[in-house]
Motif scaffolding. Structure first.
Motif, PDB file in Angstrom:
ATOM      1  N   GLU A   1      42.210  25.386 -13.966  1.00 23.67           N
ATOM      2  CA  GLU A   1      43.599  25.124 -13.576  1.00 23.67           C
ATOM      3  C   GLU A   1      44.595  26.122 -14.158  1.00 23.67           C
ATOM      4  OE1 GLU A   1      42.975  22.831 -17.434  1.00 23.67           O
ATOM      5  OE2 GLU A   1      41.810  23.392 -15.649  1.00 23.67           O
ATOM      6  N   LYS A   2      44.142  26.957 -15.123  1.00 18.66           N
ATOM      7  CA  LYS A   2      45.070  27.917 -15.721  1.00 18.66           C
ATOM      8  C   LYS A   2      45.503  29.009 -14.751  1.00 18.66           C
ATOM      9  CE  LYS A   2      43.753  27.305 -20.577  1.00 18.66           C
ATOM     10  NZ  LYS A   2      43.197  28.008 -21.764  1.00 18.66           N
ATOM     11  N   VAL A   3      44.887  29.058 -13.570  1.00 18.83           N
ATOM     12  CA  VAL A   3      45.399  29.983 -12.550  1.00 18.83           C
ATOM     13  C   VAL A   3      46.859  29.646 -12.216  1.00 18.83           C
ATOM     14  CG1 VAL A   3      43.141  30.478 -11.564  1.00 18.83           C
ATOM     15  CG2 VAL A   3      44.479  28.574 -10.633  1.00 18.83           C
ATOM     16  N   ASP A   4      47.221  28.378 -12.321  1.00 22.77           N
ATOM     17  CA  ASP A   4      48.603  27.971 -12.058  1.00 22.77           C
ATOM     18  C   ASP A   4      49.550  28.494 -13.141  1.00 22.77           C
ATOM     19  OD1 ASP A   4      47.877  26.588  -9.773  1.00 22.77           O
ATOM     20  OD2 ASP A   4      47.853  24.611 -10.745  1.00 22.77           O
ATOM     21  N   VAL A   5      49.074  28.532 -14.386  1.00 25.42           N
ATOM     22  CA  VAL A   5      49.918  29.021 -15.486  1.00 25.42           C
ATOM     23  C   VAL A   5      50.171  30.515 -15.309  1.00 25.42           C
ATOM     24  CG1 VAL A   5      50.111  29.280 -17.988  1.00 25.42           C
ATOM     25  CG2 VAL A   5      49.060  27.217 -17.023  1.00 25.42           C
ATOM     26  N   TRP A   6      49.145  31.258 -14.895  1.00 21.53           N
ATOM     27  CA  TRP A   6      49.330  32.683 -14.597  1.00 21.53           C
ATOM     28  C   TRP A   6      50.460  32.857 -13.574  1.00 21.53           C
ATOM     29  CZ3 TRP A   6      46.900  37.473 -15.817  1.00 21.53           C
ATOM     30  CH2 TRP A   6      47.231  38.522 -14.963  1.00 21.53           C
ATOM     31  N   SER A   7      50.413  32.092 -12.491  1.00 23.68           N
ATOM     32  CA  SER A   7      51.427  32.200 -11.440  1.00 23.68           C
ATOM     33  C   SER A   7      52.820  31.881 -11.977  1.00 23.68           C
ATOM     34  CB  SER A   7      51.088  31.264 -10.274  1.00 23.68           C
ATOM     35  OG  SER A   7      49.814  31.557  -9.743  1.00 23.68           O
ATOM     36  N   CYS A   8      52.919  30.861 -12.822  1.00 19.02           N
ATOM     37  CA  CYS A   8      54.213  30.516 -13.431  1.00 19.02           C
ATOM     38  C   CYS A   8      54.700  31.657 -14.318  1.00 19.02           C
ATOM     39  CB  CYS A   8      54.095  29.238 -14.251  1.00 19.02           C
ATOM     40  SG  CYS A   8      53.790  27.746 -13.290  1.00 19.02           S
ATOM     41  N   GLY A   9      53.788  32.290 -15.049  1.00 19.32           N
ATOM     42  CA  GLY A   9      54.156  33.418 -15.903  1.00 19.32           C
ATOM     43  C   GLY A   9      54.697  34.582 -15.094  1.00 19.32           C
ATOM     44  N   VAL A  10      54.070  34.864 -13.955  1.00 14.58           N
ATOM     45  CA  VAL A  10      54.555  35.947 -13.091  1.00 14.58           C
ATOM     46  C   VAL A  10      55.957  35.625 -12.579  1.00 14.58           C
ATOM     47  CG1 VAL A  10      54.171  37.156 -10.903  1.00 14.58           C
ATOM     48  CG2 VAL A  10      52.238  36.704 -12.449  1.00 14.58           C
ATOM     49  N   ILE A  11      56.187  34.372 -12.203  1.00 13.34           N
ATOM     50  CA  ILE A  11      57.520  33.967 -11.743  1.00 13.34           C
ATOM     51  C   ILE A  11      58.537  34.149 -12.860  1.00 13.34           C
ATOM     52  CG2 ILE A  11      58.913  31.957 -11.059  1.00 13.34           C
ATOM     53  CD1 ILE A  11      56.432  30.996  -9.476  1.00 13.34           C
ATOM     54  N   LEU A  12      58.183  33.767 -14.079  1.00  8.60           N
ATOM     55  CA  LEU A  12      59.098  33.933 -15.206  1.00  8.60           C
ATOM     56  C   LEU A  12      59.400  35.414 -15.433  1.00  8.60           C
ATOM     57  CD1 LEU A  12      60.709  32.930 -17.630  1.00  8.60           C
ATOM     58  CD2 LEU A  12      58.565  32.815 -18.935  1.00  8.60           C
ATOM     59  N   TYR A  13      58.390  36.260 -15.364  1.00 10.07           N
ATOM     60  CA  TYR A  13      58.583  37.701 -15.534  1.00 10.07           C
ATOM     61  C   TYR A  13      59.594  38.225 -14.509  1.00 10.07           C
ATOM     62  CZ  TYR A  13      57.175  42.636 -16.262  1.00 10.07           C
ATOM     63  OH  TYR A  13      57.163  43.993 -16.547  1.00 10.07           O
ATOM     64  N   ILE A  14      59.431  37.833 -13.249  1.00 11.47           N
ATOM     65  CA  ILE A  14      60.338  38.311 -12.205  1.00 11.47           C
ATOM     66  C   ILE A  14      61.752  37.784 -12.425  1.00 11.47           C
ATOM     67  CG2 ILE A  14      60.804  38.349  -9.720  1.00 11.47           C
ATOM     68  CD1 ILE A  14      57.762  38.087  -9.276  1.00 11.47           C
ATOM     69  N   MET A  15      61.873  36.535 -12.878  1.00 10.38           N
ATOM     70  CA  MET A  15      63.206  35.988 -13.135  1.00 10.38           C
ATOM     71  C   MET A  15      63.935  36.793 -14.206  1.00 10.38           C
ATOM     72  SD  MET A  15      63.213  31.836 -12.752  1.00 10.38           S
ATOM     73  CE  MET A  15      61.876  31.422 -13.857  1.00 10.38           C
ATOM     74  N   LEU A  16      63.205  37.254 -15.216  1.00 12.67           N
ATOM     75  CA  LEU A  16      63.829  37.979 -16.323  1.00 12.67           C
ATOM     76  C   LEU A  16      64.004  39.465 -16.037  1.00 12.67           C
ATOM     77  CD1 LEU A  16      61.957  36.306 -19.330  1.00 12.67           C
ATOM     78  CD2 LEU A  16      64.340  35.943 -18.651  1.00 12.67           C
ATOM     79  N   ALA A  17      63.083  40.043 -15.247  1.00  9.02           N
ATOM     80  CA  ALA A  17      63.083  41.487 -15.036  1.00  9.02           C
ATOM     81  C   ALA A  17      63.626  41.913 -13.680  1.00  9.02           C
ATOM     82  CB  ALA A  17      61.667  42.024 -15.203  1.00  9.02           C
TER      83      ALA A  17
END
Length: 274
Positions: A185-201
């Motif tokens: 299920e950690k594939v979902d955490v990866w996706s959330c991390g990518v979204i957070l990266y885009i929000m900040l960058a």
């Protein structure tokens, strides 16, 4: 099915259209409460994958409801030709639309990613992986509450079962999915991390000129924080990103661990962390 729907709801104007169906605004006649009704034409389902996704969405949404950050399903009407799902009415603009503008402040990003992680943690506690978390699938209701939607690609992983199959969207899919390995299920955490990266960058961490190039960059998973873009982003935010976008899934944070990270607990207030 259409008559059964109309016996329970007053169907109003069309508010959206997708690959398999149409979304209408509808009202409950007693409460006058507005809802969205997704009407899916089964004749447009081309293969077994499409049909599987059609059955998945109401099944998983019913299991996961109610949760303040997951799109809630209220009624399902079905016959041989159509499936209709009555659910929360949300704003027309998704998180993707919001991300087209300037990057988010850390406090804005922390608030949104906290709500998203709370939805994901709820799914994972019930043994459900979403598997296609992306900004297009993150909606907002009339009170601006975040709502995770579109569970057509979701899968059970309870009882220690692993998952397989290439599911997801370029930019947001985890490397172990692309490599054809079994995954958790950690594939979902990866996706959330990518979204957070885009929000900040304002840009994705892994990119290319084609889907193939994007997938190659994701598999390499060479996570960088360009100084020109990240000079104002706090070390705590970057620490959380490293732990969510970890190529080694055994070292990657779970959704629960991410929710306990100091940057999330401080609501992105970097002054509080120094």
């Amino acid at each position: 099915m259409w008559s059964a729907l109309k016996r329970n709801y007053e169907v109003s104007e069309e508010i959206g259209r997708g690959r398999f169906g149409t979304i209408f605004r509808c009202f409950h006649p007693l409460s006058n409460q507005p809802y969205a009704c997704k009407l899916i034409d089964k004749s447009l389902l081309l293969d077994s994958t499409d049909r599987h996704c059609l059955q998945n969405e109401p099944k998983f949404m019913s299991l996961l409801s109610p949760h303040p950050n997951i799109l809630q399903i209220f009624h399902v009407f079905e016959d041989d030709h159509y499936l209709s799902i009555v659910m929360d009415l949300c704003q027309p603009h998704t998180l993707f639309d919001r991300m087209l503008h300037a990057p988010f402040s850390e406090s804005q990003a922390a608030s949104l990613i906290k709500n998203l992680l709370e939805a994901v943690a709820h799914c994972h506690r019930l043994g459900v992986a979403h598997r296609d978390i992306k900004p297009d699938n993150i909606l907002f209701d009339s009170a601006d509450n975040l709502k995770l939607a579109d569970f057509g690609s979701a899968e059970w992983f309870g009882d220690g079962r692993s998952m397989s199959g290439v599911v997801g969207t370029p930019y947001y899919v985890a490397p172990e999915v692309l490599l054809g390995r079994e995954y958790d299920e950690k594939v979902d955490v990866w996706s959330c991390g990518v979204i957070l990266y885009i929000m900040l960058a304002g840009i994705p961490p892994f990119y290319g000129d084609s889907a193939a190039e994007i997938f190659e960059a994701v598999v390499r998973a060479n996570l960088r924080f360009p100084s020109r873009i990240f000079r104002t982003v706090s070390p705590a935010a970057k620490d959380l990103l490293r732990k969510m976008i970890s190529r080694d899934s055994s070292r990657r944070f779970s959704a629960e661990q991410a929710l306990r990270h100091p940057w999330i607990l401080s609501a992105g207030d970097t002054a509080e962390l120094t």
